[in-house]
Design an enzyme around this catalytic site. Structure first.
Site, mmCIF file in Angstrom:
data_model
loop_
_atom_site.group_PDB
_atom_site.id
_atom_site.type_symbol
_atom_site.label_atom_id
_atom_site.label_comp_id
_atom_site.label_asym_id
_atom_site.label_seq_id
_atom_site.Cartn_x
_atom_site.Cartn_y
_atom_site.Cartn_z
ATOM 1 N N SER A 441 -15.276 13.629 33.708
ATOM 2 C CA SER A 441 -16.111 12.600 34.335
ATOM 3 C C SER A 441 -15.270 11.513 34.982
ATOM 4 C CB SER A 441 -17.082 11.994 33.319
ATOM 5 O OG SER A 441 -16.555 11.973 32.041
ATOM 6 N N HIS A 462 -19.482 18.472 37.635
ATOM 7 C CA HIS A 462 -19.745 17.361 36.718
ATOM 8 C C HIS A 462 -21.209 17.376 36.283
ATOM 9 C CE1 HIS A 462 -20.056 12.732 36.127
ATOM 10 N NE2 HIS A 462 -19.764 13.329 35.000
ATOM 11 N N GLU A 474 -22.983 17.232 39.890
ATOM 12 C CA GLU A 474 -22.133 16.696 40.944
ATOM 13 C C GLU A 474 -20.957 17.661 41.115
ATOM 14 O OE1 GLU A 474 -20.861 12.804 39.732
ATOM 15 O OE2 GLU A 474 -20.792 12.056 41.774
ATOM 16 N N ASN A 512 -21.031 7.909 38.817
ATOM 17 C CA ASN A 512 -20.433 6.909 37.929
ATOM 18 C C ASN A 512 -19.873 5.722 38.700
ATOM 19 O OD1 ASN A 512 -21.116 8.212 35.610
ATOM 20 N ND2 ASN A 512 -19.175 9.313 35.416
HETATM 21 P P1 NAD Z 1 -16.591 16.508 22.883
HETATM 22 O O1 NAD Z 1 -15.544 15.771 22.188
HETATM 23 O O2 NAD Z 1 -17.971 16.502 22.322
HETATM 24 O O3 NAD Z 1 -16.164 18.034 23.023
HETATM 25 C C1 NAD Z 1 -14.893 18.460 23.387
HETATM 26 C C2 NAD Z 1 -14.662 19.795 22.703
HETATM 27 O O4 NAD Z 1 -13.469 20.367 23.215
HETATM 28 C C3 NAD Z 1 -14.474 19.688 21.186
HETATM 29 O O5 NAD Z 1 -15.370 20.582 20.552
HETATM 30 C C4 NAD Z 1 -13.029 20.088 20.961
HETATM 31 O O6 NAD Z 1 -12.820 20.744 19.733
HETATM 32 C C5 NAD Z 1 -12.794 20.994 22.136
HETATM 33 N N1 NAD Z 1 -11.387 21.099 22.472
HETATM 34 C C6 NAD Z 1 -10.456 20.131 22.563
HETATM 35 N N2 NAD Z 1 -9.271 20.637 22.901
HETATM 36 C C7 NAD Z 1 -9.430 21.970 23.018
HETATM 37 C C8 NAD Z 1 -8.563 23.045 23.351
HETATM 38 N N3 NAD Z 1 -7.281 22.833 23.614
HETATM 39 N N4 NAD Z 1 -9.074 24.287 23.393
HETATM 40 C C9 NAD Z 1 -10.367 24.501 23.124
HETATM 41 N N5 NAD Z 1 -11.225 23.522 22.783
HETATM 42 C C10 NAD Z 1 -10.764 22.273 22.749
HETATM 43 O O7 NAD Z 1 -16.587 15.983 24.383
HETATM 44 P P2 NAD Z 1 -17.722 16.066 25.486
HETATM 45 O O8 NAD Z 1 -18.514 14.830 25.461
HETATM 46 O O9 NAD Z 1 -18.395 17.376 25.399
HETATM 47 O O10 NAD Z 1 -16.862 16.007 26.823
HETATM 48 C C11 NAD Z 1 -16.130 17.102 27.315
HETATM 49 C C12 NAD Z 1 -15.719 16.856 28.738
HETATM 50 O O11 NAD Z 1 -16.878 16.603 29.523
HETATM 51 C C13 NAD Z 1 -14.817 15.652 28.958
HETATM 52 O O12 NAD Z 1 -13.934 15.933 30.005
HETATM 53 C C14 NAD Z 1 -15.784 14.561 29.364
HETATM 54 O O13 NAD Z 1 -15.187 13.561 30.144
HETATM 55 C C15 NAD Z 1 -16.761 15.345 30.199
HETATM 56 N N6 NAD Z 1 -18.084 14.754 30.335
HETATM 57 C C16 NAD Z 1 -18.690 14.147 29.274
HETATM 58 C C17 NAD Z 1 -19.944 13.600 29.443
HETATM 59 C C18 NAD Z 1 -20.647 12.936 28.293
HETATM 60 O O14 NAD Z 1 -21.647 12.263 28.522
HETATM 61 N N7 NAD Z 1 -20.181 13.134 27.075
HETATM 62 C C19 NAD Z 1 -20.586 13.685 30.675
HETATM 63 C C20 NAD Z 1 -19.949 14.347 31.716
HETATM 64 C C21 NAD Z 1 -18.709 14.875 31.533
#
Ligand code: NAD
Length: 729
Positions: A441, A462, A474, A512
């Site tokens: 994001s 996104h 997005e 954003n």
């Molecule tokens: P989260 O922490 O809930 O999930 C991340 C997951 O990735 C975890 O389960 C973790 O164990 C796993 N992980 C980490 N390193 C790893 C690896 N090397 N191999 C395999 N798995 C691995 O995070 P999230 O909120 O789901 O966000 C994930 C991505 O999405 C980020 O880049 C975030 O910026 C983006 N994002 C988040 C949102 C939001 O609202 N949370 C919205 C849009 C985009």
């Protein structure tokens, strides 16, 4: 070729079949009305015809609605008096439908021919207003069919008799969900609600309708008989009075007075309920004219109907062959990865869901099971559908399972290093030709693409949280992203039934970039001593679904702190730290928002939001002098719309339609306006430039009109006048 044809059988039943040429679903156009009218005249005048069936030539639907160009043509038909053109046009359509409803009866309700509507399935908008005018509605028992009047969702209301007829059928209270909320029903539910009369097996549809037509049924509608009383009581009846008092409060509560259609609809229902039917239709036409002339309605139709659909159908898709996804690899089974797996499996796509630990991957898959269980409990899903979705998802830690994937969506931690490592591990299995998408994001796509063997096949997709609810996706092009990657992302978005916008890479992309300044403006005002309640209410009264302070509570204050720190590190001296003090203090206080049951708002034990937190005033006292409502609203709106203008200037937004659609679907920008660029057109660029420059004098450079807006203001140009791709095409 015409869309309506008629055949009369040996028993004297004339069947009028609607079959829009070249479309999979019937759509009413201007000529269609003339043709339907002429055929009804012909059948009523023909002594050999005993009754009429109106049906569709499409195998499983009746009609999807109306070609909105009809409205444009009506507006133009009376030269410089569009109101007259609309009123005349609407009354002409009422006349056609009223002719069907009267079926040739005389003033004493004598004579006439029965007219049944036989609906093979879906009937929406005018596709349900025609059936409503008929004497009996038969629908094929097709559970996927949707029946109803969804007009309110795009800023208008049912204006071809639907409002007046449904109110008289069900009463104001009964009609309310179908008119005010645009609720759609399947055939069985429509029957239970009293909207249709018979649900029959598809292969018996026409025979059932014919049998009824030949049974010499009574055809006069209740409201055409002496002594008709509206169900639930008309407004002058004590019960009816209470309904309208409640409905007015509800409409104002829900719309905050910014949506003209809901109020106009209620006025049409209220005033129409007190007069005879034909006068009620005239009142409905007047209020409909009023709504159609309001720029808010025109903007909502353009953004939420025409342009949204154009984007979904691939208006900005590069011209490359089909890139539909068959097998998707999702890396990271956290909040986002689990949601992306769910929507992919529901679209029938095979999913490999990978996480670092098996239990995390399993937890991600369990999200789909939970979601389906809730759906089953609410009768929206079946155990078979749940099994089918789960069977498509493989939860694993083994990257080798990715073999054969044609799209990867990476959703691991927001960390360049972790993402780079994952990119390499994935590509070792799937190779550089497989399209690799990141769900980051905040991190620049071009930067993340450096870890990939093929920047051309690297792209941002996104999603917004929660994935299954948020309709916008997005798609972000890095500097080297190629057409096939864009096509793949768009085809995937279409498969999972979301609405895409495609933007160029820049800090915070588009959504954003606009929403963060909105939140920040709210926090700045708290610091200045503006009453938090004034800030929140000003936002809601201008049509934002959440005030800026509530929005921070929902997205969490620690996320705000994280973004602030990362942005500062990336921007250095150019970073504006105006909100950091307050944000960091809240985080230190442990008030992280909804997730800790404490933030700008207070929450009860069950997590229900209560009042604004009064401890805020101890640290940031409320000033004696409060700004007026309009000024607060202008600050909150300009904080967002100026970013949208800058996004055009910087070529982040390549198509203004995406700027408006993305704003409403992505962060709920005041939908009544049609989006930030439509809003600027509505208020006029000269007023916008002058107003925002006045805010800049008072509150700082961030409000200074961008050069583009300044230039447009000087020329008195509008955004859709200057940039509308539909016009350029
Ligand atoms: P989260 O922490 O809930 O999930 C991340 C997951 O990735 C975890 O389960 C973790 O164990 C796993 N992980 C980490 N390193 C790893 C690896 N090397 N191999 C395999 N798995 C691995 O995070 P999230 O909120 O789901 O966000 C994930 C991505 O999405 C980020 O880049 C975030 O910026 C983006 N994002 C988040 C949102 C939001 O609202 N949370 C919205 C849009 C985009």
């Amino acid at each position: 070729m015409t869309d309506f044809t008629m055949k009369t059988d040996a028993d004297g039943v004339a069947t009028i079949t609607w079959d829009t040429v070249g479309k999979s679903m019937n759509v009413m156009n201007q000529q269609g009305f003339y043709d339907l009218d002429a055929l009804v005249d012909q059948a009523l005048a023909d002594d050999a015809v005993k009754g009429i069936i109106i049906t569709s030539g499409k195998p499983d639907s009746f009609a999807g609605g109306m070609d909105l160009n009809i409205i444009a043509k009506m507006k133009e038909s009376a030269g410089d008096n569009p109101a007259q053109g609309l009123m005349d046009g609407l009354m002409a359509t009422h006349a056609v439908l009223r002719k069907i409803e009267r079926g040739g009866m005389d003033d004493k309700n004598k004579g006439g021919k029965p007219i049944a509507c036989a609906m093979q399935g879906t009937g929406l908008g005018i596709g349900f207003e025609i059936p409503l005018a008929c004497h009996r509605i038969f629908v094929a028992d097709n559970p996927k069919a949707k029946i109803g009047l969804p007009e309110i969702m795009v800023g208008i209301f049912p204006g071809m008799g639907g409002t007046t007829r449904v109110t008289r059928m069900l009463g104001a209270m009964g009609a309310s969900p179908f008119l005010l909320e645009g609720k759609l029903s399947n055939p069985q539910k429509a029957k239970a609600a009293g909207l249709v009369h018979e649900v029959v097996p598809a292969d018996e549809l026409l025979s059932a309708a014919k049998e009824w037509v030949l049974s010499e049924p009574k055809i006069v509608k209740p409201w055409d008989e002496k002594g008709y009383k509206m169900p639930g009581g008309a407004p002058y009846h004590p019960a009816g009075f209470m309904t309208f008092v409640g409905a007015s409060a509800m409409v104002n509560g829900n719309t905050k007075g910014v949506y003209p259609a809901a109020k106009a609809l209620l006025s049409a229902v209220y005033e129409g309920a007190m007069v005879p039917f034909d006068t009620a239709l005239k009142i409905e036409a007047r209020w409909f004219t009023h709504v159609l002339l309001n720029p808010s309605s025109a903007n909502m139709i353009r953004t939420l109907f025409i342009n949204k659909e154009a984007l979904e159908k691939g208006a900005v898709r590069p011209d490359v062959p089909d890139e539909k996804v068959k097998k998707v690899g999702i890396i990271g089974a956290g909040m986002m990865g689990a949601g992306i797996a769910l929507v992919s499996a529901m679209a029938g796509i095979e999913v490999i869901l990978i996480d670092a630990k098996q239990e995390s991957a399993d937890k991600g898959k369990a999200y789909t099971a939970d979601y389906m269980d809730k759906g089953i409990a609410r009768k929206k899903a079946t155990p078979e559908k749940k099994e089918a979705a789960l069977a498509l998802i493989t939860a694993t830690t083994d990257y080798a399972a990715l073999k054969g994937c044609d799209l990867i969506v990476e959703a691991v931690f927001e960390d360049v290093g972790v993402k780079a490592e994952v990119t390499k591990k994935v590509q070792a299995v799937v190779g550089p030709d497989c399209i690799f998408a990141t769900n980051t994001s905040t991190l620049p796509i071009t930067e993340l693409a450096k870890a990939s063997e093929s920047a051309e096949n690297f792209i941002g997709i996104h999603f917004f949280s929660p994935v299954e609810k948020m309709m916008l996706v997005e798609i972000i092009k890095g500097k080297s992203t190629g057409d096939r990657a864009v096509a793949k992302a768009l085809d995937f978005t279409r498969q999972i039934r979301k609405t895409p916008i495609v933007v160029n890479d820049a800090r915070f992309f588009y959504a954003n970039r606009c929403i963060i300044p909105y939140i920040n403006e709210g926090i700045r005002m708290v610091k200045e001593g503006v009453k938090p309640a004034l800030i929140e209410n000003a936002a809601k009264l201008v049509g934002m679904p959440l005030g800026p302070l509530q929005l921070v509570d929902e997205t969490s204050i620690d996320l705000g702190v994280k973004i602030a720190k990362a942005t500062k590190a990336a921007m250095g001296d150019a970073y504006d730290d105006a909100v950091d003090e307050l944000l960091f203090w809240m985080a230190d206080e442990g008030r992280l928002g909804r997730k800790t049951n404490a933030g700008f708002y207070e929450y009860d034990d069950k997590g229900k939001r209560q009042l604004l937190w009064d401890g805020l005033a101890a640290k940031y006292p409320v000033a004696d002098d409060q700004p007026d409502l309009i000024e607060v609203q202008n600050r909150l709106l300009f904080a967002q719309v100026l970013e949208a203008v800058r996004a055009i200037e910087e070529d982040v937004l390549m198509d203004i339609r995406e700027g408006d659609v993305g704003a409403i679907l992505g962060w709920g920008f005041a939908p009544w306006s049609g989006g930030p660029l439509s809003w600027l057109d509505m208020v006029g660029t000269p007023w916008a430039a002058e107003t925002t420059n006045a805010l800049a004098d008072k509150y700082g450079e961030r409000f200074k009109a961008p050069d583009l807006l300044e230039d447009m203001a000087k020329k008195n140009q509008s955004f859709y006048g200057r940039f509308d791709p539909a016009k350029a095409a």
